[in-house]
Design a protein around this motif. Structure first.
Motif, PDB file in Angstrom:
ATOM      1  N   ASN B 281      -9.039  15.961  -4.639  1.00  8.02           N
ATOM      2  CA  ASN B 281      -7.798  15.663  -4.975  1.00  8.02           C
ATOM      3  C   ASN B 281      -7.153  14.494  -3.715  1.00  8.02           C
ATOM      4  N   VAL B 282      -6.021  13.928  -4.221  1.00 11.89           N
ATOM      5  CA  VAL B 282      -5.628  13.004  -3.318  1.00 11.89           C
ATOM      6  C   VAL B 282      -5.156  13.583  -2.021  1.00 11.89           C
ATOM      7  N   THR B 283      -4.446  14.682  -2.083  1.00 12.71           N
ATOM      8  CA  THR B 283      -3.897  15.410  -0.936  1.00 12.71           C
ATOM      9  C   THR B 283      -4.567  16.626  -0.978  1.00 12.71           C
ATOM     10  N   ASP B 284      -5.012  17.001   0.124  1.00 10.31           N
ATOM     11  CA  ASP B 284      -5.874  18.610   0.279  1.00 10.31           C
ATOM     12  C   ASP B 284      -4.884  19.523   0.562  1.00 10.31           C
ATOM     13  N   GLN B 285      -5.376  20.809   0.002  1.00 11.87           N
ATOM     14  CA  GLN B 285      -4.199  21.988   0.273  1.00 11.87           C
ATOM     15  C   GLN B 285      -3.852  22.036   1.666  1.00 11.87           C
ATOM     16  N   PHE B 286      -4.690  21.704   2.583  1.00 12.75           N
ATOM     17  CA  PHE B 286      -4.481  21.967   4.054  1.00 12.75           C
ATOM     18  C   PHE B 286      -3.603  21.009   4.678  1.00 12.75           C
ATOM     19  N   GLU B 287      -3.980  19.750   4.409  1.00 16.24           N
ATOM     20  CA  GLU B 287      -2.765  18.763   4.568  1.00 16.24           C
ATOM     21  C   GLU B 287      -1.406  19.074   3.992  1.00 16.24           C
ATOM     22  N   GLN B 288      -1.545  19.387   2.620  1.00 17.01           N
ATOM     23  CA  GLN B 288      -0.200  19.795   1.978  1.00 17.01           C
ATOM     24  C   GLN B 288       0.633  20.911   2.614  1.00 17.01           C
ATOM     25  N   HIS B 289      -0.158  22.024   3.144  1.00 14.04           N
ATOM     26  CA  HIS B 289       0.641  23.130   3.726  1.00 14.04           C
ATOM     27  C   HIS B 289       1.172  22.420   5.086  1.00 14.04           C
ATOM     28  N   LEU B 290       0.322  21.672   5.869  1.00 15.27           N
ATOM     29  CA  LEU B 290       1.105  21.107   6.923  1.00 15.27           C
ATOM     30  C   LEU B 290       2.278  20.206   6.850  1.00 15.27           C
ATOM     31  N   ARG B 291       2.242  19.397   5.809  1.00 19.15           N
ATOM     32  CA  ARG B 291       3.267  18.542   5.401  1.00 19.15           C
ATOM     33  C   ARG B 291       4.563  19.570   5.199  1.00 19.15           C
ATOM     34  N   ALA B 292       4.232  20.506   4.505  1.00 23.67           N
ATOM     35  CA  ALA B 292       5.398  21.627   4.098  1.00 23.67           C
ATOM     36  C   ALA B 292       5.924  22.206   5.526  1.00 23.67           C
ATOM     37  N   VAL B 293       5.019  22.652   6.080  1.00 27.06           N
ATOM     38  CA  VAL B 293       5.608  23.670   7.255  1.00 27.06           C
ATOM     39  C   VAL B 293       6.167  22.812   8.457  1.00 27.06           C
ATOM     40  N   VAL B 294       5.703  21.319   8.639  1.00 27.97           N
ATOM     41  CA  VAL B 294       6.323  20.576   9.536  1.00 27.97           C
ATOM     42  C   VAL B 294       7.450  19.878   9.174  1.00 27.97           C
ATOM     43  N   GLY B 295       7.677  19.689   7.756  1.00 26.79           N
ATOM     44  CA  GLY B 295       8.869  19.206   7.018  1.00 26.79           C
ATOM     45  C   GLY B 295       8.715  17.697   6.832  1.00 26.79           C
ATOM     46  N   LEU B 296       7.598  17.399   6.548  1.00 25.46           N
ATOM     47  CA  LEU B 296       7.352  16.045   5.993  1.00 25.46           C
ATOM     48  C   LEU B 296       7.075  15.971   4.562  1.00 25.46           C
ATOM     49  N   PRO B 297       7.208  14.905   3.773  1.00 19.71           N
ATOM     50  CA  PRO B 297       7.226  14.845   2.407  1.00 19.71           C
ATOM     51  C   PRO B 297       5.883  15.293   1.793  1.00 19.71           C
ATOM     52  N   LEU B 298       5.812  16.059   0.796  1.00 21.33           N
ATOM     53  CA  LEU B 298       4.621  16.416   0.092  1.00 21.33           C
ATOM     54  C   LEU B 298       3.954  15.473  -0.615  1.00 21.33           C
ATOM     55  N   GLY B 299       2.598  15.447  -0.462  1.00 13.20           N
ATOM     56  CA  GLY B 299       1.803  14.707  -0.971  1.00 13.20           C
ATOM     57  C   GLY B 299       1.384  14.883  -2.645  1.00 13.20           C
ATOM     58  N   ILE B 300       0.774  13.945  -3.273  1.00 15.65           N
ATOM     59  CA  ILE B 300       0.655  13.923  -4.688  1.00 15.65           C
ATOM     60  C   ILE B 300      -0.863  14.783  -4.781  1.00 15.65           C
ATOM     61  N   THR B 301      -0.871  15.407  -6.023  1.00 19.99           N
ATOM     62  CA  THR B 301      -1.917  16.604  -5.873  1.00 19.99           C
ATOM     63  C   THR B 301      -2.861  16.188  -7.224  1.00 19.99           C
ATOM     64  N   ASP B 302      -2.897  14.894  -7.393  1.00 18.98           N
ATOM     65  CA  ASP B 302      -3.799  14.491  -8.687  1.00 18.98           C
ATOM     66  C   ASP B 302      -5.181  14.810  -8.273  1.00 18.98           C
ATOM     67  N   GLN B 303      -5.903  15.243  -9.250  1.00 22.44           N
ATOM     68  CA  GLN B 303      -7.274  15.427  -9.073  1.00 22.44           C
ATOM     69  C   GLN B 303      -8.036  14.208  -9.543  1.00 22.44           C
ATOM     70  N   LEU B 304      -8.989  13.794  -8.628  1.00 18.82           N
ATOM     71  CA  LEU B 304      -9.945  12.340  -9.007  1.00 18.82           C
ATOM     72  C   LEU B 304     -11.150  12.756  -9.608  1.00 18.82           C
ATOM     73  N   SER B 305     -11.604  13.839  -9.598  1.00 22.34           N
ATOM     74  CA  SER B 305     -12.734  14.120 -10.375  1.00 22.34           C
ATOM     75  C   SER B 305     -12.882  15.854 -10.607  1.00 22.34           C
ATOM     76  N   PRO B 306     -13.533  16.213 -11.865  1.00 21.96           N
ATOM     77  CA  PRO B 306     -13.854  17.520 -11.713  1.00 21.96           C
ATOM     78  C   PRO B 306     -14.751  18.237 -10.684  1.00 21.96           C
ATOM     79  N   ALA B 307     -14.567  19.451 -10.523  1.00 22.60           N
ATOM     80  CA  ALA B 307     -15.257  19.918  -9.347  1.00 22.60           C
ATOM     81  C   ALA B 307     -15.631  21.558  -9.742  1.00 22.60           C
TER      82      ALA B 307
END
Lengths: 384, 384
Positions: B281-307
Motif C-alpha cells: 500500500n502507498v502508506t503503511d499501517q505503521f506510518e499511518q499510525h504515527l501520522r495519526a498519533v503525532v497529528g499529521l495528515p493521514l496518508g492514502i491507503t491505496d493498494q498497489l498490488s495483491p498480497a
C-alpha cells in the motif's frame, strides 16, 4: 545446505549517511545486524543500525576493527582508503563491491578509461593532470571538468561554456569531457549477485536544474521509447559486468539529441536514482544490495506505481539544528512518502531527506513533487 | 504554523516487539525519535529505535520515565497498566490511543458490551465470571470462551463444540460467545486522526487453520463482493468512531454464511492483518499510525498490488537461538518480501517474522505464500 543461524549476517557499513540508514533498515528485516563506521557520533545510519564505530573512513585501525566485527562489509560512500581494504581482503575479510572495483571507480579518470577500454560509449575525454587555460582551450569548449577524486553530489564538477569560464576551474588533477547536449539524463540501477546474475530496475530520468549538477527531480519510469529503455538496460549491465562488481551500481547516462546513449558515471553503491524503489518497486535497492552482498537470491525489481522523487536540501544560508516548514501541507498531498534522514544539523544544499510521490499518472506525480518542493523548506537555527 | 524543529516528535512505545520495531522504522523516516519500554534488553523494537528503557509494562515508575521522555506515547501491546497511564494523562502527558480506550478494549467483556451498546452487530455473548459446566451448558454449545484479560495470538480463547470439550475451558473470568460458522473471517485496518478523520485499508481475509485460532494466511484484498467490502468498511469506521480512538485499529469480523457481518474483536494498535501494507500500500499501517498519533495528515491507503501474508512461527519443540531453514529457496520466489524480527530466541509458535508475497494474481500470491510456509522452518539450538 539452506540453513543459517540468526542473525543471518553481520553487515559492516563504511559511512553513516542516508544510504547506510536505508540499508540498515533493510538489513534488519533480512535478519542481519549492522555496524556503521562514521566519524560523527549518532550518524543517520547508526540511529537505525544501533552500533557505530566512531572513526574516519581512512583510519586503517578503525577499518580493521569494523571488518573483524562483520561477515561482509559494504559502503555508503566512495571516498575510502582502498589500500587498507585491499590488505584486509587479502587477509580473508569480505568486501562488496570489492576494494579493487571501488579503487577503479573512485578515480574518475581510471573509471572512464576502463569504460573506454571495454568499448562502452562515453563522451570524449582527456586526462588533465595540471589544469591550464591552454590545455583547456586545446581540448575545446564547451567542456566538463571533473576532479579525479572526492567529488559527489555535484561537487568536483565544473561545466564551462567558453574560455571565460576558466576562472571557475578546479585546480586539481582532473579529466576534461566534451559537454554533451543531452536530450535526457537517464540512470539504471543494476544489482549483480555473487553468482554474476544481474537484475536492473526500470530506467529512470534524472532532471537537473539548467547549468547545475544537482538532481532536481527523478522520474520513474523514464519517458523514453522501449528501444531506448532496452538499450539503456543492456548498456548498464555491460558496464557492471565489465567492472565485475557485486551489489548495487548506479549507472548514469546521457541520451543525446541524436538518440545515442553514453555512460556518464558509475556509482559503486546504492544510488539517489533508486530511492523511489522503497515504495514503488517490489524489492527496494537497499534490500537488493544486501541480498547481493550476503549471497542471497536477488529479488524482482517490478515497479508497482509510477513515481517522482525529489531531494530535500538544506536551505541556502542556514546551518545548525534543522527546522522543517510545510510538512503538514506536503503530507496532506495524496501519495507523498517522506524520508527524513535524522541529520542533527543542516547546511546549505545538504541532503536532509527525500520525498517520493506515488501516483498512477506520472505527470500528476511530477506536479505533486514540484508542489512539495515549493512547500518544504529546511532551515537552521544558526543563520544570519 | 506549519513549522517544526527536528526531530519532529519523540515517540514512546510501550512494548518492544515486532509492531514496535516496524513502527520505529516508520518513525525514523518521519523525522521522529523513539524510546521503547520493554523488560527484555535488546528487544526487536529497540534494535531499530536505538533507545530502550528496560522495565515492565506495569511498572508505574518506568511508565512515568517513558512518558516524561516523550511527546506522545503509544503501544505495541495491549496488556498495560492503564491506571498509571490515566494518572499520567491527567498530568498532561499524551497517549494515543487514550488509556480509557485501551482499558475498555483490553477487557474483552467491556469491549463486547460497548459494541453491543452502540448497536454494532456481534455474536451473542454472556459474561461468565466463574466458569462452570452448568453455566456453559445453559449458554449452549458450540461456543467460544474468551478470557476477559491477557489473551493474544489465539491464547486466552477456547473453542468448544460440545459439553465434552469443557475440560479445555479456561478457569478465569471470561465471556462466552456463540460459535459463528463463518464463511470468511475479515479484517479492516482503520486509522483515525486527531481530528476524527478515518481512513481504512481495503478489507482483507484472514484464513485460520480449522479448529485453531492462529492466523494461517492473510489475503489482501479479500475475495468478497463490493457490497460486502463497503459494509465491512462502514462497520469498522463505526466501531472506531464509537471508541473515539486515535491511531490504527484492527477490526476483526465474521462474514456469516448468510452474508451478515459481525464484529469479533477490536485491537487498539497496529495489527497483524496490516503487515502487508508495508509493501502493498502507498502508506503503511505503521506510518499511518504515527501520522495519526503525532497529528499529521493521514496518508492514502491505496493498494498497489495483491498480497498474501504468512507469519513465520517458531517450530514446535524448539527453543533458544534461532536457526532458519529454507531461506535461500524462499527468497528466490518472485515477489517474496521477508521480515525477520530479530528475536534472540525462538519458542514454539512464537512469531519470529512474516513474509508478504506480492503478485498481480492473488491466487499465485497464495500459492507462493504456501510454498514459503512449507520451505521455511525456524528451529532453535535448545531442543530435545
Amino acid at each position: 545446505m539452506d540453513v543459517f543461524p540468526l542473525p543471518l549476517a553481520r553487515i559492516g557499513i563504511i559511512g553513516g549517511g542516508q544510504l547506510g540508514r536505508m540499508m540498515a533498515k533493510a538489513a534488519k528485516r533480512l535478519g542481519c545486524t549492522c555496524v556503521v563506521l562514521d566519524p560523527t557520533p549518532g550518524s543517520p545510519a547508526s540511529q537505525v543500525a544501533g552500533h557505530q564505530i566512531i572513526g574516519d573512513y581512512h583510519d586503517p585501525a578503525k577499518l580493521r576493527e569494523l571488518a573483524e566485527l562483520c561477515d561482509v562489509t559494504t559502503f555508503d560512500i566512495e571516498d575510502i582508503d582502498t589500500e587498507t581494504l585491499l590488505q584486509l581482503e587479502r587477509e580473508g575479510h569480505r568486501f562488496h563491491p570489492s576494494p579493487k572495483v571501488l579503487a577503479l571507480i573512485q578515480d574518475k579518470l581510471t573509471q572512464k578509461q576502463a569504460l573506454a577500454d571495454a568499448g562502452i560509449s562515453t563522451a570524449p575525454f582527456v586526462a588533465m593532470p595540471e589544469p591550464s587555460p591552454e590545455a583547456f582551450a586545446e581540448f575545446g569548449y564547451p567542456l566538463v571538468q571533473k576532479a579525479r577524486r572526492g567529488g559527489y553530489d555535484g561537487r568536483g564538477v565544473s561545466i564551462m561554456k567558453s574560455a571565460e569560464d576558466y576562472r571557475a576551474h578546479l585546480p586539481v588533477p582532473s579529466l576534461l569531457e566534451r559537454f554533451v547536449p543531452a536530450a535526457k539524463e537517464l540512470a539504471v540501477v543494476v544489482a549483480r549477485g555473487l553468482d554474476g546474475e544481474c537484475r536492473c530496475y526500470p530506467v529512470v530520468e534524472m532532471c537537473f536544474r539548467p547549468g547545475e549538477n544537482v538532481l532536481e527531480m527523478l522520474l520513474a519510469p523514464a519517458d523514453v521509447s522501449q528501444a531506448t529503455a532496452d538499450a539503456a538496460i543492456e548498456l548498464a549491465v555491460r558496464t557492471v559486468e565489465m567492472l565485475d562488481g557485486v551489489g548495487i551500481f548506479g549507472v548514469e547516462m546521457f541520451l543525446t539529441e541524436s538518440g545515442e546513449l553514453l555512460v556518464n558515471e558509475v556509482a559503486p553503491r546504492t544510488h539517489n536514482s533508486g530511492h523511489h524503489t522503497i515504495e514503488a518497486n517490489v524489492t527496494d535497492q537497499f534490500e537488493q544490495h544486501l541480498r547481493a552482498v550476503v549471497g542471497l537470491p536477488l529479488g524482482i525489481t517490478d515497479q508497482l506505481s509510477p513515481a517522482a522523487m525529489i531531494n530535500l536540501l538544506g536551505a541556502p544560508g542556514h546551518r545548525g539544528r534543522p527546522t522543517i516548514k510545510g510538512l503538514n501541507e506536503a503530507l496532506a498531498i495524496p501519495g507523498v512518502c517522506l524520508h527524513l534522514y535524522g541529520k542533527a544539523a543542516t547546511s546549505p544544499y545538504r541532503k536532509m531527506g527525500h520525498v517520493t510521490v506515488l501516483d498512477p499518472d506520472i505527470e500528476s506525480a511530477k506536479r505533486k513533487a514540484k508542489r512539495v518542493r515549493d512547500l518544504i523548506e529546511i532551515s537552521g537555527e544558526d543563520h544570519p
